[in-house]
Write an enzyme that holds these catalytic residues in place. Sequence first.
Site, short mmCIF file in Angstrom:
data_model
loop_
_atom_site.label_atom_id
_atom_site.label_comp_id
_atom_site.label_asym_id
_atom_site.label_seq_id
_atom_site.Cartn_x
_atom_site.Cartn_y
_atom_site.Cartn_z
N PHE A 96 0.85 -1.20 0.00
CA PHE A 96 0.00 0.00 0.00
C PHE A 96 0.88 1.24 0.00
O PHE A 96 1.74 1.40 0.88
CB PHE A 96 -0.92 0.00 1.22
CG PHE A 96 -2.11 -0.91 1.07
CD1 PHE A 96 -3.35 -0.40 0.75
CD2 PHE A 96 -1.96 -2.28 1.22
CE1 PHE A 96 -4.45 -1.24 0.58
CE2 PHE A 96 -3.04 -3.13 1.07
CZ PHE A 96 -4.29 -2.62 0.75
N ASP A 107 4.70 -3.99 4.12
CA ASP A 107 4.69 -2.53 4.15
C ASP A 107 5.60 -1.98 3.07
O ASP A 107 6.61 -2.61 2.70
CB ASP A 107 5.14 -2.02 5.52
CG ASP A 107 4.03 -2.12 6.56
OD1 ASP A 107 2.93 -2.56 6.21
OD2 ASP A 107 4.29 -1.76 7.73
N VAL A 108 5.31 -0.77 2.60
CA VAL A 108 6.07 -0.19 1.51
C VAL A 108 7.31 0.57 1.99
O VAL A 108 8.27 0.74 1.22
CB VAL A 108 5.18 0.76 0.68
CG1 VAL A 108 4.84 2.02 1.46
CG2 VAL A 108 5.83 1.10 -0.66
N GLU A 125 -2.84 -4.81 13.26
CA GLU A 125 -1.86 -5.73 13.82
C GLU A 125 -2.41 -6.48 15.02
O GLU A 125 -2.12 -7.68 15.21
CB GLU A 125 -0.58 -4.97 14.20
CG GLU A 125 0.55 -5.85 14.70
CD GLU A 125 1.81 -5.06 14.92
OE1 GLU A 125 2.58 -4.87 13.96
OE2 GLU A 125 2.03 -4.60 16.07
#
Length: 450
Positions: free
Chosen positions: A217, A307-308, A399
């Site tokens: 994302f 994660d990016v 999470e």
Amino acid sequence: MQIRASADPTLRSQRLPVFMLEEANPPVLGNLKYYLLHPGTLLLMIVTLVFFGYGVLTPTRQVLGGLGAATRPLLLCSLSSIASGRPGSSPPSLGWVSRSVLLCVLAGSALLSGAPTHDLSYNLLIRLVLTILGLGGCSGAGGPAEQIQVQDDISPADDSDAHVSIYCHCKWHKDLRRDVLVLTPWLAPIVWEGTFNTDILNEQFQLQNITVGLSVFAIKKYVAFLRQFLESAEQHFMVGFRVNYYVFTDRPADVPQVVLGPGRRLVVQSVPSYPRWQDVSMRRMEMISRFLEQRPRLEMDYLVCVDVDMKFQDHVGVEILTPLFGTLHPGFYQAKRASFTYERRPQSQAYIPLDQGDFYYMGAFFGGSVEEVHRLTRACHEAMQADRDNHIEAVWHDESHLNKYLLLHKPTKVLSPEYLWDPRMLPRPSVLQKMRFVAVYKNHPEIRNR
């Protein structure tokens, strides 16, 4: 016992070359009587049989490259080869000499079965010699000794097996990590460097002809991390396999053009943005779930969600693939359960009591088969929706719900902190032999809310 002349009148006039000892009342075996040779002759025959059995009929197993030959019955070598599963090994065939000797063993045993008690020592000795002789004769094909090269590696038998890779034979427990936990209580492997063989795994997954999806994302300014992320993935992520990059972003025009290797493609998915970064994080489960419902299942076999604001800096390959996996949080992999930052409020769907919990998983790296990831993301989305209806938000958002799901649905693999590390926040421990997927520097206030 008496020395007697033969009862056969045709033999009385002949001079026998050998003295015979006969029982006073010999046991009759059909029309035969039981006789023993003179002890001196018997000893000479025993020595001859032993020499003949080991010197002639026993083939040799010669180690090439040595000065001498290591001899032992080939039958034992063949049995050990069969037990080890080494390809190309087969039981030896019986030649004419072997069959003859085997018949001698059977005949000798039959004749000796009626021996008198005080000659038991001679009989046992003859049985032993005949047995040794039989073993030596049966151990080969009656031909010349074979030369077998001793090697530890497995090599292809012919051109049809040319695709089989060459690697060292497995050695039980020799290279197993002893400084870290490598197995969960439910027998799922924990993946560390030194616990897997990349060549074997690559070969197995190549045979399955898999495609791996990698979802990320890039919302708002997080799109700035995309280039480094994609370029590092091209170098280290699933190299040699087909990969689909799925980029979820509210800024499709800002997605960089990155040169991709053969069999790798980029799919950009437009999604809405949200004012708070917490909402962006929690909406990921919903977006992935709906995305998987819309995409054809044959498009990929596994989906990895990350994660990016990270980069790959070492090998991340098929060793992670399994129906369902999570990744140990680098800040809690050595901590006690009481210190895990689970959601502790019973009102939340993510609630985990103090006396429960296996590990603390980080939401920045999870995945598995398409079916299992769909179940996970859908369940977490529904749980977060229930929390919103009850006006509660889990302490660590998606999470927290991920940890609750993996507590109830045990992952089939667990990735060690090698697959998720922040070198700026955590010193590197000695057990961390690799840092495969690491966080990059960012200004959180600057990036998150703009």
